[in-house]
Scaffold this motif. Structure first.
Motif, PDB file in Angstrom:
ATOM      1  N   ILE A 120      40.324  30.274  -5.167  1.00 14.89           N
ATOM      2  CA  ILE A 120      38.890  30.567  -5.227  1.00 14.89           C
ATOM      3  C   ILE A 120      38.147  29.748  -4.164  1.00 14.89           C
ATOM      4  O   ILE A 120      38.216  28.517  -4.157  1.00 14.89           O
ATOM      5  CB  ILE A 120      38.303  30.238  -6.626  1.00 14.89           C
ATOM      6  CG1 ILE A 120      39.176  30.805  -7.766  1.00 14.89           C
ATOM      7  CG2 ILE A 120      36.858  30.724  -6.726  1.00 14.89           C
ATOM      8  CD1 ILE A 120      39.239  32.298  -7.854  1.00 14.89           C
ATOM      9  N   THR A 121      37.461  30.456  -3.286  1.00 16.26           N
ATOM     10  CA  THR A 121      36.672  29.796  -2.226  1.00 16.26           C
ATOM     11  C   THR A 121      35.212  30.097  -2.423  1.00 16.26           C
ATOM     12  O   THR A 121      34.834  31.216  -2.763  1.00 16.26           O
ATOM     13  CB  THR A 121      36.992  30.362  -0.820  1.00 16.26           C
ATOM     14  OG1 THR A 121      38.265  30.927  -0.829  1.00 16.26           O
ATOM     15  CG2 THR A 121      36.855  29.312   0.229  1.00 16.26           C
ATOM     16  N   GLU A 122      34.410  29.103  -2.143  1.00 19.03           N
ATOM     17  CA  GLU A 122      32.971  29.329  -2.203  1.00 19.03           C
ATOM     18  C   GLU A 122      32.350  29.044  -0.846  1.00 19.03           C
ATOM     19  O   GLU A 122      32.443  27.940  -0.341  1.00 19.03           O
ATOM     20  CB  GLU A 122      32.330  28.442  -3.253  1.00 19.03           C
ATOM     21  CG  GLU A 122      30.854  28.717  -3.362  1.00 19.03           C
ATOM     22  CD  GLU A 122      30.236  28.027  -4.549  1.00 19.03           C
ATOM     23  OE1 GLU A 122      29.111  28.412  -4.896  1.00 19.03           O
ATOM     24  OE2 GLU A 122      30.849  27.126  -5.109  1.00 19.03           O
ATOM     25  N   VAL A 174      41.396  25.857  -6.913  1.00 20.29           N
ATOM     26  CA  VAL A 174      40.129  25.624  -6.214  1.00 20.29           C
ATOM     27  C   VAL A 174      40.435  25.356  -4.749  1.00 20.29           C
ATOM     28  O   VAL A 174      41.019  24.332  -4.409  1.00 20.29           O
ATOM     29  CB  VAL A 174      39.362  24.407  -6.784  1.00 20.29           C
ATOM     30  CG1 VAL A 174      38.001  24.279  -6.105  1.00 20.29           C
ATOM     31  CG2 VAL A 174      39.191  24.525  -8.274  1.00 20.29           C
ATOM     32  N   ASP A 175      40.064  26.297  -3.882  1.00 20.29           N
ATOM     33  CA  ASP A 175      40.367  26.205  -2.457  1.00 20.29           C
ATOM     34  C   ASP A 175      39.402  25.248  -1.768  1.00 20.29           C
ATOM     35  O   ASP A 175      38.277  25.054  -2.240  1.00 20.29           O
ATOM     36  CB  ASP A 175      40.234  27.601  -1.834  1.00 20.29           C
ATOM     37  CG  ASP A 175      41.110  27.791  -0.608  1.00 20.29           C
ATOM     38  OD1 ASP A 175      41.689  26.800  -0.134  1.00 20.29           O
ATOM     39  OD2 ASP A 175      41.210  28.929  -0.135  1.00 20.29           O
ATOM     40  N   ASP A 176      39.837  24.661  -0.654  1.00 15.36           N
ATOM     41  CA  ASP A 176      38.981  23.796   0.164  1.00 15.36           C
ATOM     42  C   ASP A 176      38.328  22.691  -0.654  1.00 15.36           C
ATOM     43  O   ASP A 176      37.170  22.321  -0.408  1.00 15.36           O
ATOM     44  CB  ASP A 176      37.869  24.613   0.849  1.00 15.36           C
ATOM     45  CG  ASP A 176      38.432  25.670   1.781  1.00 15.36           C
ATOM     46  OD1 ASP A 176      39.591  25.523   2.205  1.00 15.36           O
ATOM     47  OD2 ASP A 176      37.715  26.634   2.086  1.00 15.36           O
ATOM     48  N   PHE A 177      39.080  22.169  -1.632  1.00 20.42           N
ATOM     49  CA  PHE A 177      38.474  21.195  -2.552  1.00 20.42           C
ATOM     50  C   PHE A 177      37.898  19.999  -1.799  1.00 20.42           C
ATOM     51  O   PHE A 177      38.542  19.435  -0.918  1.00 20.42           O
ATOM     52  CB  PHE A 177      39.486  20.710  -3.594  1.00 20.42           C
ATOM     53  CG  PHE A 177      38.857  19.834  -4.641  1.00 20.42           C
ATOM     54  CD1 PHE A 177      38.083  20.389  -5.649  1.00 20.42           C
ATOM     55  CD2 PHE A 177      38.989  18.453  -4.589  1.00 20.42           C
ATOM     56  CE1 PHE A 177      37.466  19.596  -6.594  1.00 20.42           C
ATOM     57  CE2 PHE A 177      38.373  17.643  -5.537  1.00 20.42           C
ATOM     58  CZ  PHE A 177      37.616  18.219  -6.540  1.00 20.42           C
TER      59      PHE A 177
HETATM   60 CA    CA Z   1      38.387  28.569   3.108  1.00 18.03          CA
END
Ligand code: CA
Ligand code: C2E
Ligand code: CA
Ligand code: CA
Length: 276
Positions: free
Chosen positions: A147-149, A175-178
């Motif tokens: 999941i990316t935001e 959680v992507d790019d945490f």
């Molecule tokens: Ca990304």
């Protein structure tokens, strides 16, 4: 709140909206006209640090534009998000990945293929139903959503509902790019996720940057305390792999293992793994 302050707030809200330039508009128009016909997927392997075996891959989108050549997702994904067209793309990626898994018999080998899902997609009304229909074709354990935001969630109740449903279907979420932008601690408290994906911007120089090392080791500890596992992305050298192994990071992804590769090549890696 005074009238002046109100005006100022409204102004600031509009000011942060990115105005697409002429090139961007052209890309959007091309996308609108041609749909997904010039898109394809590549896969970047993920290494199980404990066993040293390939345990999965991330599906990454490529756009082979007829005139411009290969356009980077870093360029077109934000455009598609801004314009609300991202969900069509995400659904295509999910469908393609699941078809690949089925066609190539990837299930049942402990391999997990990750798919990037934006928070925009989670708030789309048809998304849960779409996933429910698609997942009938494979074992849900074979895929995971990262999941990316990139923007902010305008309907976090809806996103929570969707993520809960997806988790109930048996699909793992990460959680992507945490640690970057909006992908933060609030996610861990709000959403049912099983993994943190440490962003490359912290990981790449931990052998030389004490501050980044502290951020990475503390985040791994935090994740483990919460019962979550950790994937480190953007690992480019062996020393970093060793350091992450000492820190008990479960999964590694990066050029040290492989760049994103074509379907046939990733399949070779998956099957080499299952022979051990
Ligand atoms: Ca990304
Ligand atoms: P991401 O999800 O953080 O994906 C990791 C990016 O880092 C990929 O770039 C990958 O090729 C690159 N990378 C991997 N290992 C290394 C390394 O060791 N060193 C360096 N310098 N880079 C590494 P890519 O494929 O250009 O994708 C960029 C971003 O575009 C992704 O970042 C993701 O946010 C987005 N994206 C790509 N495919 C999709 C998709 O199907 N759907 C959505 N929503 N977003 C996507
Ligand atoms: Ca990702
Ligand atoms: Ca990243």
């Amino acid at each position: 709140v005074s009238k002046a302050q109100q005006t100022q707030e409204v102004f600031i809200e509009y000011d942060v909206t990115i105005e697409p330039n002429a090139d961007d508009l052209r890309l959007l128009k091309d996308f609108h006209r041609d749909g997904m016909k010039d898109f394809f997927l590549v896969y970047q392997p993920k290494l199980d640090v404990k066993t040293g075996l390939i345990k999965g891959a991330e599906a990454l989108l490529r756009w082979q534009h007829p005139k411009l050549g290969l356009v980077s997702p870093a360029k077109f994904i934000p455009l598609l998000e801004e314009s609300g067209m991202i969900t069509e793309v995400t659904q295509w990626v999910i469908h393609e990945t699941i078809s690949m898994i089925r066609r190539r018999g990837v299930c049942g080998k402990g391999i997990v293929v990750s798919i990037n899902v934006s928070t925009r997609d989670l708030t789309d009304l048809g998304f849960v139903q779409f996933v429910e229909k698609e997942i009938k074709n494979i074992d849900p354990k074979c895929i995971q959503f990262e999941i990316t935001e990139t923007g902010f969630i305008d309907d976090s109740d809806r996103a929570l509902y969707a993520l809960t449903k997806i988790t109930e279907m048996g699909i793992g979420c990460s959680v992507d790019d945490f640690g970057t932008g909006n992908s933060s601690l609030s996610y861990l408290s709000k959403f049912p996720v099983g993994e943190i994906k440490l962003d490359r911007s912290f990981v790449f120089d931990i052998t030389k940057n004490a501050r980044h090392l502290t951020i990475v080791s503390s985040t791994i500890e935090l994740a483990h305390t919460l019962g979550l596992s950790v994937t480190a992305e953007g690992v480019e050298d062996k020393d970093t792999v060793e350091l992450l192994r000492e820190l008990k990071c479960e999964t590694i992804q990066g050029y040290v293992i492989s760049r994103p590769i074509a379907e046939d090549e990733i399949l070779e890696m998956f099957f080499a793994k299952s022979e051990h």
